[in-house]
Design a protein around this motif. Structure first.
Motif, PDB file in Angstrom:
ATOM      1  N   LYS A  44       0.791  -1.228   0.000  1.00  0.00           N
ATOM      2  CA  LYS A  44       0.000   0.000   0.000  1.00  0.00           C
ATOM      3  C   LYS A  44       0.827   1.284   0.000  1.00  0.00           C
ATOM      4  O   LYS A  44       0.430   2.283  -0.592  1.00  0.00           O
ATOM      5  CB  LYS A  44      -0.916   0.011   1.235  1.00  0.00           C
ATOM      6  CG  LYS A  44      -2.113  -0.922   1.144  1.00  0.00           C
ATOM      7  CD  LYS A  44      -3.130  -0.431   0.127  1.00  0.00           C
ATOM      8  CE  LYS A  44      -4.451  -1.175   0.206  1.00  0.00           C
ATOM      9  NZ  LYS A  44      -5.464  -0.638  -0.739  1.00  0.00           N
ATOM     10  N   ASP A  45       1.958   1.283   0.682  1.00  0.00           N
ATOM     11  CA  ASP A  45       2.703   2.523   0.897  1.00  0.00           C
ATOM     12  C   ASP A  45       3.929   2.552  -0.009  1.00  0.00           C
ATOM     13  O   ASP A  45       4.941   1.921   0.282  1.00  0.00           O
ATOM     14  CB  ASP A  45       3.119   2.624   2.370  1.00  0.00           C
ATOM     15  CG  ASP A  45       3.726   3.975   2.719  1.00  0.00           C
ATOM     16  OD1 ASP A  45       3.777   4.857   1.828  1.00  0.00           O
ATOM     17  OD2 ASP A  45       4.155   4.154   3.868  1.00  0.00           O
ATOM     18  N   PHE A  46       3.813   3.270  -1.122  1.00  0.00           N
ATOM     19  CA  PHE A  46       4.928   3.380  -2.066  1.00  0.00           C
ATOM     20  C   PHE A  46       4.791   4.688  -2.839  1.00  0.00           C
ATOM     21  O   PHE A  46       3.732   5.332  -2.826  1.00  0.00           O
ATOM     22  CB  PHE A  46       4.979   2.179  -3.025  1.00  0.00           C
ATOM     23  CG  PHE A  46       3.687   1.927  -3.784  1.00  0.00           C
ATOM     24  CD1 PHE A  46       3.497   2.440  -5.054  1.00  0.00           C
ATOM     25  CD2 PHE A  46       2.682   1.150  -3.230  1.00  0.00           C
ATOM     26  CE1 PHE A  46       2.325   2.210  -5.763  1.00  0.00           C
ATOM     27  CE2 PHE A  46       1.510   0.896  -3.923  1.00  0.00           C
ATOM     28  CZ  PHE A  46       1.325   1.429  -5.195  1.00  0.00           C
ATOM     29  N   GLU A  47       5.859   5.098  -3.505  1.00  0.00           N
ATOM     30  CA  GLU A  47       5.863   6.357  -4.240  1.00  0.00           C
ATOM     31  C   GLU A  47       4.717   6.389  -5.257  1.00  0.00           C
ATOM     32  O   GLU A  47       4.472   5.408  -5.962  1.00  0.00           O
ATOM     33  CB  GLU A  47       7.197   6.567  -4.964  1.00  0.00           C
ATOM     34  CG  GLU A  47       8.369   6.856  -4.037  1.00  0.00           C
ATOM     35  CD  GLU A  47       9.116   5.609  -3.630  1.00  0.00           C
ATOM     36  OE1 GLU A  47       8.581   4.497  -3.802  1.00  0.00           O
ATOM     37  OE2 GLU A  47      10.257   5.742  -3.126  1.00  0.00           O
ATOM     38  N   HIS A  48       4.016   7.523  -5.317  1.00  0.00           N
ATOM     39  CA  HIS A  48       2.877   7.752  -6.218  1.00  0.00           C
ATOM     40  C   HIS A  48       1.671   6.874  -5.869  1.00  0.00           C
ATOM     41  O   HIS A  48       0.772   6.716  -6.690  1.00  0.00           O
ATOM     42  CB  HIS A  48       3.272   7.506  -7.691  1.00  0.00           C
ATOM     43  CG  HIS A  48       4.560   8.126  -8.105  1.00  0.00           C
ATOM     44  ND1 HIS A  48       4.796   9.482  -8.059  1.00  0.00           N
ATOM     45  CD2 HIS A  48       5.714   7.571  -8.559  1.00  0.00           C
ATOM     46  CE1 HIS A  48       6.014   9.736  -8.482  1.00  0.00           C
ATOM     47  NE2 HIS A  48       6.605   8.603  -8.778  1.00  0.00           N
ATOM     48  N   GLY A  49       1.655   6.322  -4.652  1.00  0.00           N
ATOM     49  CA  GLY A  49       0.582   5.393  -4.292  1.00  0.00           C
ATOM     50  C   GLY A  49      -0.662   6.049  -3.738  1.00  0.00           C
ATOM     51  O   GLY A  49      -1.673   5.374  -3.521  1.00  0.00           O
ATOM     52  N   ALA A  50      -0.626   7.374  -3.498  1.00  0.00           N
ATOM     53  CA  ALA A  50      -1.789   8.099  -2.979  1.00  0.00           C
ATOM     54  C   ALA A  50      -2.042   9.290  -3.899  1.00  0.00           C
ATOM     55  O   ALA A  50      -1.522  10.386  -3.682  1.00  0.00           O
ATOM     56  CB  ALA A  50      -1.558   8.569  -1.540  1.00  0.00           C
ATOM     57  N   VAL A  51      -2.820   9.072  -4.929  1.00  0.00           N
ATOM     58  CA  VAL A  51      -3.085  10.101  -5.941  1.00  0.00           C
ATOM     59  C   VAL A  51      -4.269  10.949  -5.464  1.00  0.00           C
ATOM     60  O   VAL A  51      -5.222  10.426  -4.878  1.00  0.00           O
ATOM     61  CB  VAL A  51      -3.405   9.459  -7.301  1.00  0.00           C
ATOM     62  CG1 VAL A  51      -3.432  10.517  -8.393  1.00  0.00           C
ATOM     63  CG2 VAL A  51      -2.382   8.367  -7.633  1.00  0.00           C
ATOM     64  N   ILE A  52      -4.212  12.248  -5.717  1.00  0.00           N
ATOM     65  CA  ILE A  52      -5.280  13.128  -5.234  1.00  0.00           C
ATOM     66  C   ILE A  52      -5.538  14.267  -6.209  1.00  0.00           C
ATOM     67  O   ILE A  52      -4.603  14.828  -6.796  1.00  0.00           O
ATOM     68  CB  ILE A  52      -4.940  13.679  -3.831  1.00  0.00           C
ATOM     69  CG1 ILE A  52      -6.150  14.365  -3.197  1.00  0.00           C
ATOM     70  CG2 ILE A  52      -3.724  14.594  -3.865  1.00  0.00           C
ATOM     71  CD1 ILE A  52      -5.996  14.660  -1.712  1.00  0.00           C
ATOM     72  N   GLY A  53      -6.824  14.586  -6.408  1.00  0.00           N
ATOM     73  CA  GLY A  53      -7.222  15.753  -7.178  1.00  0.00           C
ATOM     74  C   GLY A  53      -7.276  16.979  -6.295  1.00  0.00           C
ATOM     75  O   GLY A  53      -7.001  16.922  -5.093  1.00  0.00           O
TER      76      GLY A  53
END
Length: 230
Positions: free
Chosen positions: A131-140
């Motif tokens: 779950k926790d990796f670079e670019h893993g939490a995208v947001i508008g």
């Protein structure tokens, strides 16, 4: 005293209709908050308490860009979610007052290295690498709470213009006030904390070249293009 290296840049999220930026402090995520999604992955629906996990702020990725296909996986999935941005301190609050501490809302993608997550779950290990990796939490971009109230809006995700996820925000097992109240019993919440509120059914694998677009009526969409692996 001299720092050995520069401090990391503070991740920020743009706010709709404003030049203001929302600095991100922490990222909390909920698992299995839509019954149909839990069942599609063969998981039991737990109605006793929300399931929490976290992502580092370094995982944040703003909408509209291209990211490399994530490393260490051959089965990375998209998960479209409503994101809640906290705007005031909250500790041990009730659900009845939880909306008072919300700054705003956004569309988000909780990217998941499903093969790593499944391997960890099979051994009873934490989900961190899945779950926790670079670019893993995208947001508008964030829409202020005064301009949006989560009710029964459609939540949808398209992959290369093909609709993959189609549900209602009101399908959540745990409502947004219930989630905030529960999390505030575990942490001192503060401005800068984001809550990814889980995904409906229809998750699936991404490949290089994919174009993703997630929408919730009343919010700015979240978009992402998947590039080749590094």
């Amino acid at each position: 005293m001299t720092l050995l290296f520069d401090l990391p840049v503070q991740p920020v999220v743009p706010v709709a209709g404003s030049e203001a930026l929302y600095p991100v402090r922490r990222i909390f995520c909920v698992g299995r908050n839509y019954a149909a999604h839990a069942l599609e992955l063969g998981n039991a629906v737990d109605r006793e308490a929300p399931i929490w996990f976290t992502k580092a702020p370094a995982a944040l990725c703003r909408s509209g860009g291209t990211i490399p296909y994530p490393p260490g996986t051959s089965n990375c999935h998209y998960e479209m979610e409503l994101v809640v941005a906290i705007g005031a301190p909250a500790f041990r609050i009730d659900a009845a007052t939880a909306f008072d501490v919300v700054f705003g809302y956004a569309c988000g993608l909780d990217m998941t290295r499903r093969d790593l997550q499944n391997a960890a779950k099979a051994k009873g290990y934490p989900w961190d690498t899945g779950k926790d990796f670079e670019h893993g939490a995208v947001i508008g971009e964030l829409t202020p709470a005064a301009a949006f109230t989560p009710r029964d809006q459609p939540i949808r995700m398209s992959q290369n213009d093909a609709l993959k996820q189609d549900a209602m925000v009101s399908d959540m097992i745990w409502t947004i006030p219930e989630l905030i109240a529960d999390l505030s019993r575990l942490y001192h919440l503060a401005p800068g904390d984001l809550i990814y509120t889980a995904t409906p059914a229809g998750v699936g694998a991404i490949t290089a070249g994919d174009r993703l677009e997630g929408t919730i009526d009343g919010l700015s969409p979240v978009t992402l293009t998947i590039g080749p692996a590094e």
